[in-house]
Structure formats: structure tokens, C-alpha cells
Design an enzyme around this catalytic site. Structure first.
Site, PDB file in Angstrom:
ATOM      1  CG  HIS A  19      -1.716  -1.223   1.394  1.00 36.76           C
ATOM      2  ND1 HIS A  19      -3.025  -1.285   0.976  1.00 36.76           N
ATOM      3  CD2 HIS A  19      -1.410  -2.458   1.879  1.00 36.76           C
ATOM      4  CE1 HIS A  19      -3.506  -2.507   1.209  1.00 36.76           C
ATOM      5  NE2 HIS A  19      -2.538  -3.238   1.756  1.00 36.76           N
ATOM      6  CG  HIS A 197      -6.192  -6.940   1.669  1.00 38.13           C
ATOM      7  ND1 HIS A 197      -5.920  -6.324   0.483  1.00 38.13           N
ATOM      8  CD2 HIS A 197      -5.207  -6.556   2.528  1.00 38.13           C
ATOM      9  CE1 HIS A 197      -4.818  -5.596   0.615  1.00 38.13           C
ATOM     10  NE2 HIS A 197      -4.357  -5.715   1.854  1.00 38.13           N
ATOM     11  CD  GLU A 200      -4.753  -8.024   6.839  1.00 41.00           C
ATOM     12  OE1 GLU A 200      -5.697  -7.497   6.214  1.00 41.00           O
ATOM     13  OE2 GLU A 200      -3.724  -7.390   7.196  1.00 41.00           O
ATOM     14  CG  ASP A 278       0.151  -5.251   4.315  1.00 42.88           C
ATOM     15  OD1 ASP A 278      -0.472  -4.590   3.480  1.00 42.88           O
ATOM     16  OD2 ASP A 278      -0.418  -5.893   5.235  1.00 42.88           O
ATOM     17  CG  ASP A 279       0.336  -1.135   5.238  1.00 42.42           C
ATOM     18  OD1 ASP A 279      -0.073  -0.300   4.427  1.00 42.42           O
ATOM     19  OD2 ASP A 279      -0.288  -2.185   5.525  1.00 42.42           O
TER      20      ASP A 279
HETATM   21  N1  ADE Z   1      -4.778  -1.149   4.196  1.00 44.31           N
HETATM   22  C1  ADE Z   1      -3.454  -0.985   4.349  1.00 44.31           C
HETATM   23  N2  ADE Z   1      -2.902  -2.088   4.847  1.00 44.31           N
HETATM   24  C2  ADE Z   1      -3.891  -2.995   5.005  1.00 44.31           C
HETATM   25  C3  ADE Z   1      -3.956  -4.326   5.463  1.00 44.31           C
HETATM   26  N3  ADE Z   1      -2.881  -4.996   5.879  1.00 44.31           N
HETATM   27  N4  ADE Z   1      -5.160  -4.921   5.497  1.00 44.31           N
HETATM   28  C4  ADE Z   1      -6.246  -4.278   5.102  1.00 44.31           C
HETATM   29  N5  ADE Z   1      -6.242  -3.038   4.652  1.00 44.31           N
HETATM   30  C5  ADE Z   1      -5.070  -2.389   4.600  1.00 44.31           C
HETATM   31 ZN    ZN Z   2      -2.475  -5.116   2.574  1.00 48.14          ZN
END
Ligand code: ADE
Ligand code: ZN
Length: 341
Positions: A19, A197, A200, A278-279
Site C-alpha cells: 500500500h 485482501h 487476513e 504490506d505497509d
Molecule cells: N490497508 C493498508 N494495509 C492494510 C492491510 N494490511 N489490510 C487491510 N487493509 C489495509
Molecule cells: Zn495489505
């Protein structure tokens, strides 16, 4: 024998689950906040980093949306994307398929155009100056309505040449893929690839819905699919790729210890798993660090490292010819380093 981490770090690879707003490092966030004259409710970079302590996905999302709210101008989106590309260039990432969250911006009055033009310009510069190819995936926020996602698809129409796919992110529980059946069908009609997604935090049923109701081309995360043998079989036989994000799973408490991370199990089961960040600004590491975190807890083999690098290209939305060329290059480079898949 070459160490699996060194091998993975050196091999060319793709990142398929990132993201762009989650690559927003606190230093850059403070700099952009200052120039845009907006305030951040933290006194310093250190204080902000200390707040990155999450009990679940929602805890993280609250801070993530707050963080992206300093992004106002095209230049901000450019700087954010350029910073990510220069950073992953160091990890020898050669291809990226990144998400952006248009509604995270349009909901607070920043236009779709502002966000996408800045991101696109940086991606083009990354291709020209760093040799990193890319695909761009626009993600629908699942905590919002399907009408809002449909409006976002309308806003995207003038920019479809720049958009390769659509995704589904944000708060998973209570917002199953079936809620977005129409907008995904409309997106598919426009020639866009589909990802979501799923699994998760949500149950295996949500992964089934991603496959059946919205017909995804690839599954983001998918960890909880492992609770259902029939589902695993379906994912293996369907040749679906899972974009797995180990440090994210740890930081958001999907796993409590890296020793329990399912990545090695996924490979053993024949799932086409990939490693992603991911982030990374929030979860403490870019792609190579994600590999290392698993490897330190559950040693992976050199063959696993080669498989994961290859999976990152096989699971991408590159053409068959482009994939073949990367896979050949990985085999050659791995052989030079004394490893095979
Ligand atoms: N938006 C940013 N990171 C995310 C994640 N890991 N899961 C869901 N939405 C997200
Ligand atoms: Zn994600």
C-alpha cells in the site's frame, strides 16, 4: 552453501502487496506536514513511531488513515511513491504492483486526479531512472459502501490506461467480498485485474467469497485459508498466488510469534506464496526484511529463497514473455550463487 537470506536479497524480485500510503515513513510525513502547514498529533518522529503498536488490523488502520491525511498535493504523492521506489531499489526489487486507496483521499477532499497523477509520475520516473517496472492497483475501501466504490470506479475512468487492477482493503471483519460483487464485475468488464485482501483476519468463508463471488485473480494474505483443507486444495489447483506479508501479520497479531508464521507451511503445501511488506513504514521492514524475519525464526532453504523470488514474478500481472525472462534470469543467477529451486 549460500545463506537463503543473502540469496533472496540478491535475487531480482517483485513486490505484489504494497500500500503506497503504508510506505509513508515518519520523517517524510513530518516534512510534508510542515510544508503543507498541517499538524500531526505527535511531537516528534520518535513519538509517532512509538504509537505503532497495534493489537489488530483496526488499530493500525486508524493510524494509517490519520497518517495519509497530510497528503494534499500532487507533489506529496510523487514524493511518497518516489521514496518507496528508491528504497526498494536497494532490496533489488525490479517490479512492483502497488495499491493506492483513492477513497482515503477523496473522502477528505483531495481529488482522485491529484493522487493518481503524482503516483503515476513517480512510477514512470522509477521505470526510466531505476529500471523498476510497475502495475498500479486501485483498492476499494471495504468499510465504505459499494456505491462509494462504484463512484470511485467512475472517477477512475479517465485514467484507465494507468490502472491495471482493482483491490479490496481496509477493515475485513463484517465486510465480506460479496458486498462488492457488482463493482468487481464492472471493474472486470473494463479489463482490470481483480485482487482482494481475504483471510487476513477474516475466516475461510471470506476467501471462498473472494474466489466465487468476485472471482479474484490473486489473493492478498490468505493466511486463514490454511484452516480449510478443501480451500487449500482449491487454491493450489487453481494456481492462485497468495501475497503474504510476514511482518504485517506479526505487528497486527495474526501471528504472535514468527516461529508460527505459516509461510514455510504454505510452501510445503504447494501454495504459490510470495513475500511482501504490506505497509513497511508501519510494520518495520521492506521486502528483504520480511524474508529475514521468517528465516530467522524458521530457517528457510536456498531452494525456498529461489522459489519465493520466482513466485513473485509468476504471480505478477506481467506478460507470459516477461515472466519467462525473469524466471530464466533468476535460475541463472541462483546457479551462479550455487543454488537451485
Ligand atoms: N490497508 C493498508 N494495509 C492494510 C492491510 N494490511 N489490510 C487491510 N487493509 C489495509
Ligand atoms: Zn495489505
Amino acid at each position: 552453501m549460500v545463506d537463503a537470506y543473502e540469496l533472496f536479497a540478491e535475487l531480482p524480485k517483485a513486490e505484489l502487496h504494497l500500500h503506497i500510503e503504508g510506505s509513508f515513513e515518519p520523517e517524510l510525513m513530518f516534512e510534508i506536514a510542515r510544508r503543507n502547514q498541517v499538524s500531526i498529533p505527535y511531537a516528534s518522529v520518535e513519538e509517532l513511531r512509538k504509537a505503532y503498536d497495534f493489537g489488530n488490523l483496526q488499530d493500525f488502520l486508524d493510524i494509517y488513515y490519520q497518517g495519509m491525511s497530510v497528503l494534499l498535493r500532487e507533489r506529496d504523492f510523487y514524493d511518497l511513491t518516489w521514496a518507496y521506489l528508491t528504497r526498494v531499489n536497494e532490496d533489488n526489487v525490479r517490479h512492483v504492483e502497488i495499491f493506492f486507496d483513492p477513497q482515503g483521499h477523496t473522502e477528505r477532499g483531495v481529488s482522485f486526479e491529484t493522487a493518481i497523477i503524482g503516483i503515476h509520475r513517480a512510477l514512470e520516473d522509477g521505470k526510466a531512472k531505476l529500471g523498476i517496472s510497475y502495475k498500479l492497483i486501485m483498492s476499494y475501501l471495504r468499510h465504505l459502501s459499494e456505491e462509494s466504490a462504484l463512484e470511485t470506479l467512475e472517477q477512475a475512468k479517465p485514467f484507465l490506461d494507468w490502472i491495471d487492477g482493482v483491490g479490496l482493503d481496509s477493515s475485513e471483519m463484517g465486510h465480506p467480498p460479496s458486498k462488492f460483487k457488482t463493482v468487481f464485475a464492472e471493474s472486470k468488464k473494463l479489463g482490470l485485474k481483480l485482487v482482494a485482501h481475504a483471510g487476513e483476519e477474516g475466516p475461510p468463508a471470506y476467501v471462498y467469497e473472494a474466489l466465487d463471488d468476485i472471482q479474484v485473480d490473486r489473493i492478498d494474505h490468505g493466511n486463514r485459508a490454511l484452516e480449510d483443507d478443501g480451500l487449500v486444495k482449491r487454491i493450489v489447483e487453481g494456481g492462485y498466488t497468495l501475497t503474504v506479508c510476514p511482518l504485517s501479520n506479526l505487528k497486527l497479531c495474526g501471528v504472535t510469534d514468527m516461529k508460527d508464521h505459516p509461510l514455510p507451511k504454505m510452501l510445503e503445501l504447494g501454495l504459490r506464496a510470495t513475500v511482501n511488506s504490506d505497509d513497511p513504514a508501519y510494520f518495520g521492514g521492506y521486502v528483504n526484511q520480511n524474508f529475514k524475519a521468517v528465516h530467522d525464526a524458521q530457517p528457510l532453504s536456498a531452494a525456498d529463497a529461489v522459489t519465493l523470488a520466482k513466485n513473485s514474478f509468476s504471480g505478477s500481472f506481467l506478460s507470459a514473455q516477461e515472466k519467462a525472462s525473469w524466471l530464466g534470469l533468476i535460475d541463472e543467477q541462483a546457479a551462479e550463487m550455487g543454488a537451485t529451486a
